[in-house]
Design an enzyme around this catalytic site. Structure first.
Site, PDB file in Angstrom:
ATOM      1  N   LYS A   1     -20.137  98.510  61.438  1.00 42.49           N
ATOM      2  CA  LYS A   1     -21.258  98.668  60.503  1.00 42.49           C
ATOM      3  C   LYS A   1     -21.551  97.355  59.775  1.00 42.49           C
ATOM      4  O   LYS A   1     -22.704  96.946  59.654  1.00 42.49           O
ATOM      5  CB  LYS A   1     -20.906  99.757  59.486  1.00 42.49           C
ATOM      6  N   ASN A   2     -20.495  96.695  59.299  1.00 39.02           N
ATOM      7  CA  ASN A   2     -20.710  95.489  58.490  1.00 39.02           C
ATOM      8  C   ASN A   2     -21.132  94.265  59.311  1.00 39.02           C
ATOM      9  O   ASN A   2     -21.498  93.238  58.737  1.00 39.02           O
ATOM     10  CB  ASN A   2     -19.450  95.160  57.674  1.00 39.02           C
TER      11      ASN A   2
ATOM     12  N   ARG B   1     -26.172  99.042  48.794  1.00 50.36           N
ATOM     13  CA  ARG B   1     -26.226  97.693  48.225  1.00 50.36           C
ATOM     14  C   ARG B   1     -26.510  96.635  49.284  1.00 50.36           C
ATOM     15  O   ARG B   1     -27.118  95.604  49.001  1.00 50.36           O
ATOM     16  CB  ARG B   1     -24.893  97.339  47.565  1.00 50.36           C
TER      17      ARG B   1
ATOM     18  N   CYS C   1     -21.935 100.002  40.766  1.00 49.39           N
ATOM     19  CA  CYS C   1     -21.276 100.431  41.998  1.00 49.39           C
ATOM     20  C   CYS C   1     -19.942 101.060  41.639  1.00 49.39           C
ATOM     21  O   CYS C   1     -19.284 100.618  40.696  1.00 49.39           O
ATOM     22  CB  CYS C   1     -21.076  99.212  42.890  1.00 49.39           C
TER      23      CYS C   1
ATOM     24  N   ARG D   1     -19.828  94.114  41.001  1.00 54.05           N
ATOM     25  CA  ARG D   1     -20.477  93.560  42.201  1.00 54.05           C
ATOM     26  C   ARG D   1     -21.790  92.809  41.928  1.00 54.05           C
ATOM     27  O   ARG D   1     -22.871  93.231  42.375  1.00 54.05           O
ATOM     28  CB  ARG D   1     -20.690  94.652  43.244  1.00 54.05           C
TER      29      ARG D   1
ATOM     30  N   ILE E   1     -24.693  89.738  42.209  1.00 55.46           N
ATOM     31  CA  ILE E   1     -25.223  89.003  43.364  1.00 55.46           C
ATOM     32  C   ILE E   1     -25.675  87.605  42.931  1.00 55.46           C
ATOM     33  O   ILE E   1     -26.514  86.977  43.563  1.00 55.46           O
ATOM     34  CB  ILE E   1     -26.396  89.765  44.040  1.00 55.46           C
TER      35      ILE E   1
ATOM     36  N   ASP F   1     -11.104  96.575  52.259  1.00 56.08           N
ATOM     37  CA  ASP F   1     -11.618  97.803  52.873  1.00 56.08           C
ATOM     38  C   ASP F   1     -10.521  98.641  53.529  1.00 56.08           C
ATOM     39  O   ASP F   1     -10.798  99.746  54.013  1.00 56.08           O
ATOM     40  CB  ASP F   1     -12.710  97.471  53.908  1.00 56.08           C
TER      41      ASP F   1
ATOM     42  N   ARG G   1     -21.452 107.347  55.537  1.00 56.26           N
ATOM     43  CA  ARG G   1     -22.057 106.021  55.441  1.00 56.26           C
ATOM     44  C   ARG G   1     -21.460 105.054  56.470  1.00 56.26           C
ATOM     45  O   ARG G   1     -22.157 104.162  56.946  1.00 56.26           O
ATOM     46  CB  ARG G   1     -21.826 105.435  54.034  1.00 56.26           C
TER      47      ARG G   1
HETATM   48  C1  UD1 Z   1     -18.669  93.004  51.798  1.00 59.20           C
HETATM   49  C2  UD1 Z   1     -18.491  94.254  52.622  1.00 59.20           C
HETATM   50  C3  UD1 Z   1     -17.536  95.217  51.931  1.00 59.20           C
HETATM   51  C4  UD1 Z   1     -16.230  94.503  51.588  1.00 59.20           C
HETATM   52  C5  UD1 Z   1     -16.479  93.200  50.856  1.00 59.20           C
HETATM   53  C6  UD1 Z   1     -15.219  92.374  50.684  1.00 59.20           C
HETATM   54  C7  UD1 Z   1     -20.594  94.461  53.808  1.00 59.20           C
HETATM   55  C8  UD1 Z   1     -21.889  95.184  53.964  1.00 59.20           C
HETATM   56  N1  UD1 Z   1     -19.801  94.868  52.818  1.00 59.20           N
HETATM   57  O1  UD1 Z   1     -19.247  93.397  50.546  1.00 59.20           O
HETATM   58  O2  UD1 Z   1     -17.294  96.310  52.800  1.00 59.20           O
HETATM   59  O3  UD1 Z   1     -15.432  95.346  50.789  1.00 59.20           O
HETATM   60  O4  UD1 Z   1     -17.405  92.391  51.578  1.00 59.20           O
HETATM   61  O5  UD1 Z   1     -14.621  92.110  51.895  1.00 59.20           O
HETATM   62  O6  UD1 Z   1     -20.277  93.573  54.576  1.00 59.20           O
HETATM   63  N2  UD1 Z   1     -19.177  88.326  43.945  1.00 59.20           N
HETATM   64  C9  UD1 Z   1     -19.709  87.678  42.842  1.00 59.20           C
HETATM   65  N3  UD1 Z   1     -20.999  87.226  42.919  1.00 59.20           N
HETATM   66  C10 UD1 Z   1     -21.763  87.377  44.034  1.00 59.20           C
HETATM   67  C11 UD1 Z   1     -21.213  88.016  45.159  1.00 59.20           C
HETATM   68  C12 UD1 Z   1     -19.915  88.484  45.083  1.00 59.20           C
HETATM   69  O7  UD1 Z   1     -19.044  87.537  41.824  1.00 59.20           O
HETATM   70  O8  UD1 Z   1     -22.917  86.929  44.029  1.00 59.20           O
HETATM   71  C13 UD1 Z   1     -17.788  88.835  43.901  1.00 59.20           C
HETATM   72  C14 UD1 Z   1     -17.716  90.358  44.029  1.00 59.20           C
HETATM   73  O9  UD1 Z   1     -17.909  91.005  42.792  1.00 59.20           O
HETATM   74  C15 UD1 Z   1     -16.317  90.560  44.579  1.00 59.20           C
HETATM   75  C16 UD1 Z   1     -16.140  89.339  45.494  1.00 59.20           C
HETATM   76  O10 UD1 Z   1     -17.097  88.376  45.053  1.00 59.20           O
HETATM   77  O11 UD1 Z   1     -15.367  90.493  43.554  1.00 59.20           O
HETATM   78  C17 UD1 Z   1     -16.351  89.615  46.962  1.00 59.20           C
HETATM   79  O12 UD1 Z   1     -17.558  90.322  47.140  1.00 59.20           O
HETATM   80  P1  UD1 Z   1     -18.455  90.182  48.443  1.00 59.20           P
HETATM   81  O13 UD1 Z   1     -17.701  89.503  49.527  1.00 59.20           O
HETATM   82  O14 UD1 Z   1     -19.777  89.621  48.077  1.00 59.20           O
HETATM   83  O15 UD1 Z   1     -18.659  91.713  48.867  1.00 59.20           O
HETATM   84  P2  UD1 Z   1     -19.915  92.288  49.612  1.00 59.20           P
HETATM   85  O16 UD1 Z   1     -20.513  91.227  50.443  1.00 59.20           O
HETATM   86  O17 UD1 Z   1     -20.772  93.025  48.643  1.00 59.20           O
END
Ligand code: UD1
Length: 420
Positions: free
Chosen positions: A22-23, A92, A116, A121, A123, A307, A399
């Protein structure tokens, strides 16, 4: 609403095929926005998150047919660049359209994802990188309004933290940017690597694929011609079934896996006393004589994946001794703890660390799924528990797990999907 009824304990035996990841599929479907020609993607898992993204694509004006795990998609006629709240709030990962829409069309509006279950989380890193590439970003009425009328420019970007979807968004944005983008501290997850490989095969010059430093030479808004490709196997689904075998002291074989992607997971299963045999693209888990306790600290790939944290917590309830599980990526990813406790698990939670004492004879109970991976931990615990466990709110499982109850049934689990 559906729920799962599991009558345990059971011992899983048999063979199943792992679905596409999925990811990996989500960013690769988003990447088709970089092209204005038809493209075919195979081995897409038929799970709710994929349907949610396709609902968004439908609203954007994309033309596609998704059947039998194959997506034929044509994004020539995209006439809308807004990802609305109703869709982004349910998934998300919809944020993945931000980079490609902005780089191809020069503007887009994407709803802010909001809160979430597993943590805050943010961006911010996605947005900061796009600003470095020349985009103007404003937050208006709950939406990210991003504009770059003359297109994005290459830039030197250092990610403060490793972010998976953040890396993917910026890789896609850089593919159509003008000039060279240097990305430092990029995520190295296999799903990010496949995105780079597909873009590379489609003519984008990317140096450093598979490392944490990428140099991407953009096409200056020339749309890509994406060749057909097939999604890599889902390492998290595979890891979940390996845990299901381990917790029930069963022997199962998984087909369609990439063993390297599972190294951190299989190393821990080995520590717990299980034996794993790998042949080409299949893997067999033989159970431990007696499961042993282990320590886990979640981190970025190639480390132990967040995960898989919840599933290993279920496993730790059956392991002899004290297991310690530290969650380092998400501040609130312990929602499964109180539900596992309802089944009788002995878990002490302090800050980001859970300490478990095992083995405990779990007893079936009513439990509530809270997020995708937390739900799968409850399924694993239900397989090991004595009596009936009813798992409610399984839309979380839908999901990301394709026909989970059918696959488990094939392995001999007593599991039914029922209506509330
Ligand atoms: C992706 C995966 C999710 C997995 C996660 C970590 C997908 C669709 N989802 O989520 O299943 O659990 O990676 O392996 O691929 N962060 C910030 N600022 C940002 C972005 C992230 O502070 O702009 C922080 C987050 O809060 C978290 C860490 O970075 O603590 C990692 O998050 P991230 O790798 O971005 O997770 P996702 O991409 O949302």
């Amino acid at each position: 609403m559906d729920y799962l009824r599991i009558t345990g304990p059971s011992q899983l035996e048999g063979e199943i095929t792992v679905s596409g990841a999925k990811n990996a599929a989500l960013p690769l479907i988003a990447a088709t926005l970089l092209s204005d020609e038809p493209c075919t993607i195979e081995n897409i898992p038929e799970v709710a998150d994929i349907h949610t993204l396709l609902k968004l694509f439908d609203k954007l004006g994309s033309k596609f047919i998704f059947e039998d795990h194959t997506l034929n998609i044509d994004n020539e006629a995209i006439d809308n660049t807004t990802a609305t709240y109703d869709i982004v709030k349910t998934m998300r990962a919809s944020i993945l359209v931000l980079g490609p829409l902005l780089s191809r069309f020069g503007h887009c509006e994407v709803s802010l994802p909001g809160g979430c279950a597993i943590g805050q989380r943010p961006i911010d890193l996605h947005l900061k990188a796009l600003e470095l590439m020349g985009a103007t970003i404003e937050i208006k009425n709950g939406y990210i309004v991003a504009t770059a009328p003359a297109g994005l420019n290459g830039a030197h970007i250092i990610f403060d933290k490793v972010t998976v979807t953040g890396s993917e968004n910026i890789i896609m944005a850089a593919a159509l940017a003008k000039g060279k983008t240097e990305l430092i501290n990029v995520a190295k997850e296999p799903e990010v690597v496949q995105l780079c490989e597909v873009l590379y095969d489609s003519g984008v010059d990317i140096e450093g694929i598979g490392t944490d430093e990428l140099i991407i030479h953009g096409t200056d808004r020339e749309p890509l011609k994406l060749n057909s490709f097939s999604i890599i196997p889902d390492r998290i689904e595979a890891g979940t079934y390996l845990c299901a075998a381990a917790i029930t002291y069963g022997t199962i074989t998984l087909n369609n896996i990439i063993a390297d992607h599972l190294d951190a997971v299989t190393a821990k299963l080995h520590e717990a006393g299980c034996r794993i045999e790998t042949r080409n693209d299949s893997m067999t888990l033989y159970p431990a004589a007696k499961l042993k306790s282990f320590e886990i600290s979640t981190t970025e790939y190639p480390g132990f994946p967040t995960d898989m944290q919840a599933q290993f917590m279920a496993l730790a309830t059956q392991a002899e001794g004290v297991s310690i599980i530290e969650e380092r990526l998400f501040e609130n990813r312990f929602m499964h703890v109180s539900e596992l406790q309802r089944l009788g698990a002995s878990i002490h939670l302090k800050g980001h660390t859970a300490t478990l004492n095992g083995p405990i004879q779990l007893l079936g109970a009513e439990v509530m799924a809270t997020d995708l991976r937390a739900s799968s931990a409850l399924v694993l615990a239900g397989l090991a528990a004595k009596g009936v466990t009813n798992i409610h709110r399984i839309y979380h499982l839908d999901r990301g797990y394709e026909v989970l109850h059918e696959k488990l049934k094939k392995l001999g689990a007593k599991i039914e999907r029922l209506k509330e």
